[in-house]
Write an enzyme that holds these catalytic residues in place. Structure first.
Site, PDB file in Angstrom:
ATOM      1  N   SER A 158       3.652   4.772  -5.699  1.00 51.28           N
ATOM      2  CA  SER A 158       2.405   4.653  -6.458  1.00 51.28           C
ATOM      3  C   SER A 158       1.215   4.831  -5.533  1.00 51.28           C
ATOM      4  O   SER A 158       1.272   4.458  -4.348  1.00 51.28           O
ATOM      5  CB  SER A 158       2.333   3.279  -7.127  1.00 51.28           C
ATOM      6  OG  SER A 158       1.040   3.032  -7.658  1.00 51.28           O
ATOM      7  N   TYR A 171       2.348  -5.704  -5.737  1.00 47.10           N
ATOM      8  CA  TYR A 171       2.807  -4.356  -6.091  1.00 47.10           C
ATOM      9  C   TYR A 171       2.462  -3.365  -4.983  1.00 47.10           C
ATOM     10  O   TYR A 171       3.303  -2.573  -4.553  1.00 47.10           O
ATOM     11  CB  TYR A 171       2.180  -3.931  -7.412  1.00 47.10           C
ATOM     12  CG  TYR A 171       2.694  -2.601  -7.931  1.00 47.10           C
ATOM     13  CD1 TYR A 171       3.971  -2.500  -8.478  1.00 47.10           C
ATOM     14  CD2 TYR A 171       1.897  -1.455  -7.878  1.00 47.10           C
ATOM     15  CE1 TYR A 171       4.448  -1.288  -8.945  1.00 47.10           C
ATOM     16  CE2 TYR A 171       2.363  -0.238  -8.354  1.00 47.10           C
ATOM     17  CZ  TYR A 171       3.640  -0.158  -8.889  1.00 47.10           C
ATOM     18  OH  TYR A 171       4.113   1.050  -9.350  1.00 47.10           O
TER      19      TYR A 171
END
Length: 250
Positions: A158, A171
């Site tokens: 990501s 995350y």
């Protein structure tokens, strides 16, 4: 592993770009993983699909077969069961003798909160799925990828890994660590038949995205099916990219 293989009639999948190749996909019951599974099936791969929910796996398998793809091998598994990952590697070796493609897609968002407010249980669970499970997959399947004539590993990352955005600590940290892990693995395999890369899909219409951005209109986002072409390219035997973070063009 649940063997779903049955006798198949010839179909166009026999001429697909992944025909005859054995591909394992984690997080395969929904979202990006499910879309990649269906695309790989259409390209002729034999699929080993891993997810926690049996029903979700069976539904994807039904869709693959309805589209003319071969029945998949279904593996209901919580990736935090690390010993089971090793057992899966042994089972794949006994049955297939190799693994051609590994797609590490399963991931958790964790919680969006200040660093000091993250519960230890949430931290550990997210770290286990986003990083440690992928290391265990590489540890277990590295010998199997080396037995392929062209082992290919693709891990979903990501842009959050490098943005250092407030409240995204868990995350972002796990994805940044995954980036380093896969790049180092790629460097270690520069002189082998293995190519390993990371794919950053950008904003995609998934349940994780909806959880992170609840006010966002999902109709403004691309569907998982729209980004599967790049997965096929990175999984193909003729792909020579290695150690890259590949972003899906917007």
């Amino acid at each position: 592993m649940t063997d779903e293989t049955t006798e198949q009639t010839p179909s166009s999948t026999a001429n697909g770009r992944l025909a005859g190749r054995i591909a394992l996909i984690t997080g395969a019951s929904r979202g990006i993983g499910a879309a990649v599974a269906k695309r790989f099936g259409a390209e002729g791969a034999h699929l080993i699909l891993v997810a926690q929910t049996v029903g979700g796996l069976e539904e994807i398998d039904d869709e693959i077969r309805a589209a003319g793809g071969a029945p998949a091998t279904l593996v209901p598994l919580d990736l935090r069961n690390f010993d089971a990952i090793d057992q899966m590697g042994a089972s794949i070796y006994e049955r297939f003798g190799r693994l051609d493609i590994l797609v590490g897609n399963a991931g958790l968002l964790g919680t969006l909160s200040p660093v000091g407010h993250i519960a230890p249980k949430v931290w550990s669970e997210t770290l286990d799925i986003n990083l440690t499970a992928n290391w265990r997959l590489l540890r277990s399947f590295d010998p199997l990828l080396k037995l392929s004539d062209a082992g290919r590993a693709v891990f979903v990352t990501s842009g959050a890994a490098s943005k250092h955005k407030a409240y995204w600590a868990i995350y972002s940290a796990t994805k940044a660590a995954l980036d380093s892990l896969v790049k180092i693995y790629a460097a270690e395999n520069e002189k082998t038949n293995i190519c390993a890369n990371l794919l950053s899909p950008g904003p995609i219409r998934t349940s994780m995205r909806a959880k992170a951005f609840p006010g966002e209109d999902p109709e403004t986002l691309r569907t998982p099916e729209e980004i599967t072409e790049l997965f096929v390219e990175l999984a193909s035997a003729d792909c020579q990219r290695n150690g890259e973070i590949v972003e899906v063009p917007r």
